[in-house]
Design a protein around this motif. Structure first.
Motif, PDB file in Angstrom:
ATOM      1  N   ILE A   9       0.835  -1.204   0.000  1.00  0.00           N
ATOM      2  CA  ILE A   9       0.000   0.000   0.000  1.00  0.00           C
ATOM      3  C   ILE A   9       0.870   1.255   0.000  1.00  0.00           C
ATOM      4  CG2 ILE A   9      -1.632   1.306   1.411  1.00  0.00           C
ATOM      5  CD1 ILE A   9      -3.029  -1.306   1.952  1.00  0.00           C
ATOM      6  N   HIS A  10       1.975   1.239   0.727  1.00  0.00           N
ATOM      7  CA  HIS A  10       2.850   2.416   0.728  1.00  0.00           C
ATOM      8  C   HIS A  10       3.547   2.597  -0.618  1.00  0.00           C
ATOM      9  CE1 HIS A  10       2.373   3.908   4.733  1.00  0.00           C
ATOM     10  NE2 HIS A  10       2.465   2.675   5.216  1.00  0.00           N
ATOM     11  N   GLU A  11       3.833   1.511  -1.304  1.00  0.00           N
ATOM     12  CA  GLU A  11       4.428   1.633  -2.638  1.00  0.00           C
ATOM     13  C   GLU A  11       3.432   2.217  -3.632  1.00  0.00           C
ATOM     14  OE1 GLU A  11       5.751  -2.255  -3.659  1.00  0.00           O
ATOM     15  OE2 GLU A  11       7.470  -2.191  -2.314  1.00  0.00           O
ATOM     16  N   LYS A  14       1.439   6.823  -4.716  1.00  0.00           N
ATOM     17  CA  LYS A  14       1.242   7.735  -5.843  1.00  0.00           C
ATOM     18  C   LYS A  14      -0.044   7.404  -6.585  1.00  0.00           C
ATOM     19  CE  LYS A  14       3.636   9.830  -9.711  1.00  0.00           C
ATOM     20  NZ  LYS A  14       4.869   9.925 -10.470  1.00  0.00           N
ATOM     21  N   GLU A  15      -0.334   6.111  -6.746  1.00  0.00           N
ATOM     22  CA  GLU A  15      -1.572   5.713  -7.404  1.00  0.00           C
ATOM     23  C   GLU A  15      -2.789   6.138  -6.588  1.00  0.00           C
ATOM     24  OE1 GLU A  15       1.012   3.670  -7.049  1.00  0.00           O
ATOM     25  OE2 GLU A  15       1.573   3.119  -9.085  1.00  0.00           O
ATOM     26  N   ILE A  16      -2.667   6.037  -5.265  1.00  0.00           N
ATOM     27  CA  ILE A  16      -3.764   6.480  -4.403  1.00  0.00           C
ATOM     28  C   ILE A  16      -3.965   7.987  -4.555  1.00  0.00           C
ATOM     29  CG2 ILE A  16      -4.461   6.771  -1.987  1.00  0.00           C
ATOM     30  CD1 ILE A  16      -3.150   4.068  -1.415  1.00  0.00           C
ATOM     31  N   GLY A  17      -2.871   8.738  -4.612  1.00  0.00           N
ATOM     32  CA  GLY A  17      -2.969  10.175  -4.828  1.00  0.00           C
ATOM     33  C   GLY A  17      -3.581  10.515  -6.175  1.00  0.00           C
ATOM     34  N   LEU A  18      -3.223   9.746  -7.193  1.00  0.00           N
ATOM     35  CA  LEU A  18      -3.788   9.978  -8.523  1.00  0.00           C
ATOM     36  C   LEU A  18      -5.285   9.678  -8.536  1.00  0.00           C
ATOM     37  CD1 LEU A  18      -3.190  10.683 -11.484  1.00  0.00           C
ATOM     38  CD2 LEU A  18      -2.774   8.262 -11.866  1.00  0.00           C
ATOM     39  N   LEU A  19      -5.690   8.587  -7.911  1.00  0.00           N
ATOM     40  CA  LEU A  19      -7.117   8.257  -7.830  1.00  0.00           C
ATOM     41  C   LEU A  19      -7.886   9.344  -7.084  1.00  0.00           C
ATOM     42  CD1 LEU A  19      -7.012   4.431  -7.058  1.00  0.00           C
ATOM     43  CD2 LEU A  19      -7.853   5.515  -9.145  1.00  0.00           C
ATOM     44  N   ARG A  20      -7.304   9.814  -5.986  1.00  0.00           N
ATOM     45  CA  ARG A  20      -7.956  10.867  -5.212  1.00  0.00           C
ATOM     46  C   ARG A  20      -8.036  12.158  -6.012  1.00  0.00           C
ATOM     47  NH1 ARG A  20      -7.043  11.542   0.023  1.00  0.00           N
ATOM     48  NH2 ARG A  20      -8.564  13.192  -0.223  1.00  0.00           N
ATOM     49  N   ALA A  21      -6.984  12.468  -6.803  1.00  0.00           N
ATOM     50  CA  ALA A  21      -6.991  13.678  -7.622  1.00  0.00           C
ATOM     51  C   ALA A  21      -8.047  13.597  -8.714  1.00  0.00           C
ATOM     52  CB  ALA A  21      -5.614  13.903  -8.232  1.00  0.00           C
ATOM     53  N   LEU A 102      -3.488   6.607   4.404  1.00  0.00           N
ATOM     54  CA  LEU A 102      -3.126   7.239   3.133  1.00  0.00           C
ATOM     55  C   LEU A 102      -4.313   7.956   2.494  1.00  0.00           C
ATOM     56  CD1 LEU A 102      -0.712   4.684   1.471  1.00  0.00           C
ATOM     57  CD2 LEU A 102      -0.185   6.931   2.379  1.00  0.00           C
ATOM     58  N   ALA A 103      -5.527   7.451   2.717  1.00  0.00           N
ATOM     59  CA  ALA A 103      -6.699   8.122   2.160  1.00  0.00           C
ATOM     60  C   ALA A 103      -6.944   9.457   2.847  1.00  0.00           C
ATOM     61  CB  ALA A 103      -7.927   7.230   2.286  1.00  0.00           C
ATOM     62  N   ARG A 104      -6.529   9.574   4.098  1.00  0.00           N
ATOM     63  CA  ARG A 104      -6.697  10.834   4.827  1.00  0.00           C
ATOM     64  C   ARG A 104      -5.586  11.845   4.520  1.00  0.00           C
ATOM     65  NH1 ARG A 104      -8.253   8.578  10.823  1.00  0.00           N
ATOM     66  NH2 ARG A 104     -10.357   7.893  10.291  1.00  0.00           N
TER      67      ARG A 104
END
Length: 114
Positions: A9-11, A14-21, A102-104
């Protein structure tokens, strides 16, 4: 198991940030990564139980042939189900808690982090 889920999940921060963006809700991000971990552990656990049972049956059959004694193969149902259930629960928590954190996190920090 837990360390590999947390590292995965930590790796993917960036993908989580992109999805959130792109506008994906925080709950959906947590759900996706939690379900990914549960499916991965469920399939690995099921495959491990199947391969282990096959090996145990083969060894039991060879032992019965070599000793000429009727030695039946008994599948350990309760330990196998306990093992798979414990793996699923630990995978859930190992993926849910880091994905929640990470979602927060701010989207800009996630994109800069990776």
């Amino acid at each position: 198991l837990i360390s590999s889920m947390v590292a995965n999940i930590h790796e993917q921060s960036k993908e989580i940030g992109l999805l959130r963006a792109l506008g994906v809700k925080k709950a959906w991000v947590r759900r996706v990564y939690t379900l990914e971990a549960v499916v991965l552990v469920l399939s690995a656990g099921t495959l491990g139980v199947c391969i282990g049972s096959l090996v145990a049956y083969t060894i039991s059959a060879q032992r019965a042939l070599l000793t000429q004694l009727p030695l039946p193969f008994d599948f350990p149902t309760v330990p196998a189900l306990t093992l798979v259930a414990t793996a699923i629960v630990s995978a859930f928590f190992a993926a849910f808690l880091p994905s929640l954190r990470l979602a927060r996190t701010n989207i800009v920090k996630l994109m800069r982090k990776a």
